[in-house]
Design a protein around this motif. Sequence first.
Motif, PDB file in Angstrom:
ATOM      1  N   ALA A 453       0.586  -0.968   0.220  1.00  0.00           N
ATOM      2  CA  ALA A 453      -0.028  -0.093   0.523  1.00  0.00           C
ATOM      3  C   ALA A 453       1.011   1.460   0.101  1.00  0.00           C
ATOM      4  O   ALA A 453       0.409   2.165  -0.433  1.00  0.00           O
ATOM      5  N   TYR A 454       2.043   1.430   0.442  1.00  0.00           N
ATOM      6  CA  TYR A 454       2.727   2.282   1.356  1.00  0.00           C
ATOM      7  C   TYR A 454       3.502   2.503  -0.718  1.00  0.00           C
ATOM      8  O   TYR A 454       3.990   4.176  -0.968  1.00  0.00           O
ATOM      9  N   THR A 455       4.290   1.482  -1.618  1.00  0.00           N
ATOM     10  CA  THR A 455       4.844   1.976  -2.399  1.00  0.00           C
ATOM     11  C   THR A 455       3.774   2.411  -3.453  1.00  0.00           C
ATOM     12  O   THR A 455       3.717   2.606  -4.574  1.00  0.00           O
ATOM     13  N   ASP A 456       2.498   1.513  -3.416  1.00  0.00           N
ATOM     14  CA  ASP A 456       1.341   2.398  -4.182  1.00  0.00           C
ATOM     15  C   ASP A 456       0.990   3.810  -4.311  1.00  0.00           C
ATOM     16  O   ASP A 456       1.011   4.183  -5.000  1.00  0.00           O
ATOM     17  N   SER A 457       1.038   4.287  -2.803  1.00  0.00           N
ATOM     18  CA  SER A 457       0.716   5.631  -2.496  1.00  0.00           C
ATOM     19  C   SER A 457       1.711   6.436  -3.030  1.00  0.00           C
ATOM     20  O   SER A 457       1.587   7.405  -4.112  1.00  0.00           O
ATOM     21  N   CYS A 458       2.721   5.886  -3.303  1.00  0.00           N
ATOM     22  CA  CYS A 458       4.313   6.550  -4.506  1.00  0.00           C
ATOM     23  C   CYS A 458       3.907   7.298  -5.735  1.00  0.00           C
ATOM     24  O   CYS A 458       4.283   7.942  -6.461  1.00  0.00           O
ATOM     25  N   LEU A 459       3.272   5.541  -6.093  1.00  0.00           N
ATOM     26  CA  LEU A 459       3.843   5.691  -7.842  1.00  0.00           C
ATOM     27  C   LEU A 459       2.070   6.457  -7.758  1.00  0.00           C
ATOM     28  O   LEU A 459       2.077   7.378  -9.276  1.00  0.00           O
ATOM     29  N   GLY A 460       0.674   6.163  -6.772  1.00  0.00           N
ATOM     30  CA  GLY A 460       0.514   7.330  -7.101  1.00  0.00           C
ATOM     31  C   GLY A 460       0.252   8.575  -7.688  1.00  0.00           C
ATOM     32  O   GLY A 460      -0.330   9.342  -8.376  1.00  0.00           O
ATOM     33  N   ALA A 461       1.201   8.831  -6.277  1.00  0.00           N
ATOM     34  CA  ALA A 461       1.294  10.610  -6.468  1.00  0.00           C
ATOM     35  C   ALA A 461       2.050  10.358  -7.435  1.00  0.00           C
ATOM     36  O   ALA A 461       2.395  11.766  -8.298  1.00  0.00           O
TER      37      ALA A 461
END
Length: 610
Positions: A453-461
């Motif tokens: 979920a953390y990496t997903d938030s990074c790629l979303g940003a």
Amino acid sequence: MKRRFYFLVWIYCWFLIMFAVQKPLFMLYHWNLYGDEPLSQWLAVIWHGRGLDASMAAYITALPALLTAVTVYLRGAWWKPVFRAYFVLIAAVISAITLSDAVLYSFWGFRIDATPLFYLASPADAVASIPVWQTVVILLLIVAYAALLVWPLWRWSGRVAQWEKPRRPHLSFAVLLLLTTSLFIPIRGGFTVSTMNVGKAYFSERMELNHAAINPVFSLMSSLSKSEDFSTQYRFFEPAEADALFAPLRGGGSSVFPADSAQWVEPGANVVLVVLESFSGAAMESLGGLSGVMPNLEQIASEGILFTHCYANSFRTDRGLTSILSGYPAQPTASIMKYPAKSQSLPAISKSLRNEGYDTQFIYGGDADFTNMRSYFISMGMNRIVCDSDFPLSQRLSKWGVPDHVTFDELYRLIAEQPADKPFMKMFLTLSSHEPFDVPMHRLEDKYLNSVAYTDSCLGAFVSRLKQLPVWKNTLLVFVADHAFRYPYNVQNHDIDYHHIPLVWAGGAVRSPRVVDDYMSQIDLAATLLAQLHIPYDDFTFSKNLADPTRERFAYYTFPDGFGYVDRDGAAVYDCAAQSVLVEQNDSNALRLKRGKAYLQKLYDDLASR
């Protein structure tokens, strides 16, 4: 004579007993896997593993037996330190292998093979998945277990100086030599046609019980013996039959873009290839997994191209990278990245794009020298490599290196500063969703899911910012996992679902959103992508262009000494060590099994020829 004979018997029996005791201790360590098994199964593990134990005990006893025979003619007190040095070395090696195997099984789900040795060039990275306190405890246990192993051997070796010259030395020498030669029987596994192998310990439909029966020292030794001689491995068919079975599965192509292929992406687009560490289909709702873990990738997929049946070719990053970039299937007994002389001959997306004038770059927040990555990416045509040493020490916040939010920012900066007059390819490998999952975010209770979920938030940003740049219009983003993760935690290494991973294409270069339901592996990304860019892909022997309707649709993956072949109508998963079918779905005529075997045989033919 008797003292020498008893000495050898004691050595052999001691190791045989210790190998047998290791099995229930291994099961106790993994109580979550074996705690519900009845006593009969624990005993069955010991019983069925006795062959490998006997073989390994014989290997270890062979040299002392030969030296003991020599002492008939060549006596002296100096034999004592010779035997003791040998036993100390053997005890240390066995202890290190046994304890490492027990710990690694929790992460990898298979008994130790040559894989860990590929990572010893970077010891810090090799133990990065294990907490520091656990590493210290393991080292102390290795020393303690080695001391326990060597203690009686040390005492018995002290009596060597007391051996007298036999009254009939020639007869004694002959008997001891015969005894040494007889060790070949347990080493070989008896007098049958088949020689001793790991598969002889298999006895249960439950793979974890088979794994518990395996002698870890034998497993490692067997793997090492097979890791070099590729041309003799996996010989299922005569060459002509293997060629015939492989022909319809072959990748590559005779034309750049077949006339009847679908055009999904604008030709000439820039390429940003983001390899997501350990992202599993089980954590992505649109792939049948959990909801709420990857909301950003889900949104990106709804705006781009979602491949619903993509499967990882292996279980490790180094093998996944060569599958993705070179379209080269992972090997069950080796990693081609370990062999620069071979890997440098592979094709690669980056090589092909560089030949077309693209600027190419690899970005990774960790150690680029891990598992020969640097040599591989350089030989694959990467103009530049950005790694942990390019970031300030203050930003190397995790065990593996620089966390993903920092490296995504760096990726954005590199794209924003890219000259507008030259196409580019940037390949970025994330790392924060790797064990031990230490990320600067705490949204989900499960550590693995939280790291994803953390990496997903990074790629979303990252994607949100990239959309604001003019380069977005002509850029293709490719998000793909290097391999999956054992989630749910009860999945096994050979399971089909274990290898299911996300693959998403996005960006302004995508002509329209779509869902591709064809079965594929990571290796098919190369030909499919290059075909969309109208770039030749003839040299990608194993990579299929999914937009070409004339190509077979199937997924192929490997695990230690086994493979899986999956298509829309069925599947076959095969354990080569046990010579048994683990999964059969609508394959009563064994066509998928035969194709999988032929595919593996042709892969090793190709590997041997490089």
